[in-house]
Design a protein around this motif. Structure first.
Motif, mmCIF file in Angstrom:
data_model
loop_
_atom_site.group_PDB
_atom_site.id
_atom_site.type_symbol
_atom_site.label_atom_id
_atom_site.label_comp_id
_atom_site.label_asym_id
_atom_site.label_seq_id
_atom_site.Cartn_x
_atom_site.Cartn_y
_atom_site.Cartn_z
ATOM 1 N N ASP A 34 18.312 44.615 -25.106
ATOM 2 C CA ASP A 34 17.803 44.486 -23.738
ATOM 3 C C ASP A 34 17.257 45.786 -23.189
ATOM 4 O O ASP A 34 16.261 45.802 -22.479
ATOM 5 N N GLN A 35 17.932 46.902 -23.460
ATOM 6 C CA GLN A 35 17.574 48.134 -22.774
ATOM 7 C C GLN A 35 16.337 48.788 -23.344
ATOM 8 O O GLN A 35 15.827 49.749 -22.793
ATOM 9 N N ARG A 138 16.707 47.590 -15.852
ATOM 10 C CA ARG A 138 16.737 46.142 -16.084
ATOM 11 C C ARG A 138 15.316 45.608 -16.226
ATOM 12 O O ARG A 138 14.387 46.092 -15.580
ATOM 13 N N THR A 140 13.417 41.681 -16.441
ATOM 14 C CA THR A 140 13.541 40.226 -16.396
ATOM 15 C C THR A 140 12.242 39.597 -16.879
ATOM 16 O O THR A 140 11.159 40.166 -16.687
#
Length: 202
Positions: A34-35, A138, A140
């Motif tokens: 994710d990062q 983050r 999305t």
């Protein structure tokens, strides 16, 4: 930790120098946590892959005002000034993806990030934001699919009967502020595969 794979059915004989692990434009299959950098980011192109800065009207970038849709995505006021950057990604000479990326004009005005000559930016959007002192923590994404618009079909060189995958990506800073929105990112649906892996806690 969860991570996903978005790939086109192409191959790459060797890793282009300096290319970031997220390189679905430049590889047959890739993955990252994710990062790491997100799939819509410009990449360092190898000999078979290139990024094209696309004129919209007469501009590859344009200062614009947030529409109601963009204001909702940025969680900002309608009319806030944004910088739009337009790109087409190629594998060899075949267009594989088109995208429009928006950043807040107040963040980039007078900085190298506002100059399209600096694209593709080494390290992508996170590195761009880091150069401005903004720490992205983050990302999305939301996905939809449908039939191509006339412009999408022309740009991606596909027939009107070939579906496309559209997704919206947002980069969010450590203070919760949304600093970049790519809307939409468009890929041809017949050569794109999306896989998700979700690790569950015991």
């Amino acid at each position: 930790m969860s991570w996903g794979v978005l790939s086109g059915r192409v191959t790459c004989d060797e890793e282009p120098p300096g290319r970031h692990p997220w390189g679905f434009v430049a590889s047959g299959q890739c993955a990252l946590p994710d990062q790491a950098r997100c799939p819509g980011d410009p990449i360092h192109a190898g000999p078979r892959h290139r990024l094209e800065r696309v004129p919209i009207g007469q501009e590859v970038r344009a200062c614009c005002q947030a529409t109601p849709t963009l204001a909702s995505l940025f969680e900002c006021e309608v009319g806030e000034r944004l910088l739009a950057r337009h790109f087409v990604f190629h594998d060899n000479e075949t267009p594989t993806q088109m995208s429009t990326s928006y950043v807040r004009w107040s963040d980039v005005e007078g900085t190298p990030v506002s100059d399209p000559i600096n694209e593709p930016w080494p390290g992508g959007t996170r590195a761009q934001m880091a150069s401005l002192g903004i720490r992205v923590t983050r990302i999305t994404e939301s996905f939809t699919s449908g039939m191509p618009t006339e412009d999408e079909a022309k740009t991606l060189r596909i027939g009107n009967g070939v579906p496309v995958l559209r997704y919206t990506r947002r980069h969010i800073a450590d203070n919760g502020r949304i600093v970049e929105v790519a809307h939409p990112i468009v890929r041809r649906g017949d050569t794109t595969v999306v896989d998700f892996v979700i690790d569950l806690q015991a």
